[in-house]
Scaffold this active site. Structure first.
Site, mmCIF file in Angstrom:
data_model
loop_
_atom_site.group_PDB
_atom_site.id
_atom_site.type_symbol
_atom_site.label_atom_id
_atom_site.label_comp_id
_atom_site.label_asym_id
_atom_site.label_seq_id
_atom_site.Cartn_x
_atom_site.Cartn_y
_atom_site.Cartn_z
ATOM 1 N N GLY A 77 -58.156 15.875 20.295
ATOM 2 C CA GLY A 77 -57.974 16.651 21.512
ATOM 3 C C GLY A 77 -56.595 17.278 21.493
ATOM 4 N N GLN A 82 -49.101 21.647 24.268
ATOM 5 C CA GLN A 82 -48.779 21.133 22.935
ATOM 6 C C GLN A 82 -48.630 22.240 21.898
ATOM 7 O OE1 GLN A 82 -51.992 17.913 23.105
ATOM 8 N NE2 GLN A 82 -50.315 16.869 22.073
ATOM 9 N N CYS A 126 -50.709 10.298 20.460
ATOM 10 C CA CYS A 126 -50.611 11.679 20.923
ATOM 11 C C CYS A 126 -49.986 12.489 19.798
ATOM 12 C CB CYS A 126 -49.743 11.744 22.174
ATOM 13 S SG CYS A 126 -49.513 13.408 22.812
ATOM 14 N N LEU A 127 -50.543 13.671 19.544
ATOM 15 C CA LEU A 127 -50.019 14.502 18.457
ATOM 16 C C LEU A 127 -48.578 14.917 18.719
ATOM 17 C CD1 LEU A 127 -53.149 16.766 17.816
ATOM 18 C CD2 LEU A 127 -52.426 14.737 16.534
ATOM 19 N N HIS A 168 -56.619 11.749 28.816
ATOM 20 C CA HIS A 168 -55.355 12.043 28.121
ATOM 21 C C HIS A 168 -55.043 13.545 28.180
ATOM 22 C CE1 HIS A 168 -52.598 11.214 24.523
ATOM 23 N NE2 HIS A 168 -52.637 12.524 24.582
ATOM 24 N N GLU A 169 -56.050 14.371 27.849
ATOM 25 C CA GLU A 169 -55.811 15.823 27.784
ATOM 26 C C GLU A 169 -55.607 16.421 29.176
ATOM 27 O OE1 GLU A 169 -55.002 16.760 24.985
ATOM 28 O OE2 GLU A 169 -55.930 15.132 23.855
ATOM 29 N N HIS A 172 -52.152 15.773 30.326
ATOM 30 C CA HIS A 172 -51.158 16.652 29.687
ATOM 31 C C HIS A 172 -50.880 17.865 30.564
ATOM 32 C CE1 HIS A 172 -49.794 15.587 25.686
ATOM 33 N NE2 HIS A 172 -51.000 15.232 25.291
HETATM 34 NI NI NI Z 1 -51.509 14.044 23.640
#
Ligand code: NI
Length: 227
Positions: A77, A82, A126-127, A168-169, A172
């Site tokens: 995701g 991001q 998380c990326l 999570h997304e 963000h």
């Molecule tokens: Ni994340």
């Protein structure tokens, strides 16, 4: 020997079952992998703006680039902040606990968590905190309401891993990272993992971009967020 009848995994694009689907989403094939912003960069820690124009080339391109960015980073995701864009958009491509694949891009998502579902604790990462994974309790179910890139209504029900991804997304887009839910000790541990793993994780993103014949995103030697 017992015979086990296994159901065939299915793929759902924005909740609609599709007969077959390529290994990489078509958006990903068109998109350019961008640098993923890192914890501490302001765009990750502020609420994003709603999208007001639909069906535009700009929105389509953003979604294409977000898919390519997610795939190059082997993520499930990714939210627009991001890639440095403060708009309320997230993309996902995830295979759930049953082997079913869920793919899509949601614009202006509104999250509703299912407080009746049993909460689940799983490792989460998380990326934007590359290489760190910490156990985190999340609600076991969630509903996402929003629109697609053309403004058509979207409603997605999720449990388990997919619900975790949606939560999570969606968070963000309000400037909340999974990081914000961790204890100070867990945060310290996450940064230690990040410091150990970051170079290797970024090298992996470079390598996959090259394999996919895309221009690899360029990352600074030290995290841009200053943490
Ligand atoms: Ni994340």
């Amino acid at each position: 020997m017992a015979r086990i009848f296994r159901r065939k995994p299915a793929t759902y694009v924005l909740g609609e079952r599709v007969a077959d689907y390529p290994a990489y989403a078509p958006e990903s094939m068109r998109g350019r992998p961008l640098r993923i912003t890192e914890i501490g960069e302001p765009v990750l820690h502020a609420a994003a703006r709603p999208v007001t124009q639909f069906g535009t080339a700009e929105l389509e391109r953003l979604i294409d680039d977000m898919f390519a960015t997610m795939d190059v980073a082997e993520g499930v995701g990714l939210a627009a902040p991001q890639v440095g864009v403060d708009l309320r958009v997230f993309v996902y491509d995830l295979t759930d606990d049953l082997g079913d694949r869920h793919v899509g891009a949601v614009v202006n998502p509104v999250l509703e968590v299912d407080l009746d579902a049993e909460p689940l604790t799983e490792d989460e990462g998380c990326l934007s905190v590359p290489g760190a994974y910490v156990p985190l309790e999340r609600p076991g179910g969630a509903t996402i309401r929003g629109v697609d890139k053309d403004g058509g209504p979207v409603q997605l029900e999720a449990t388990g891993y997919l619900a975790r991804c949606f939560i999570h997304e969606a968070q963000h887009l309000d400037g909340t990272l999974y990081w914000d839910h961790l204890t100070p000790e867990q945060q310290k541990d996450a940064l230690r993992q990040r410091d150990e793993q970051r170079a290797e994780v970024l090298a992996g993103r470079h390598e996959i971009a090259v394999e996919l014949e895309k221009t690899p995103p360029v990352y600074p030697a030290e995290p841009a967020g200053g943490r």
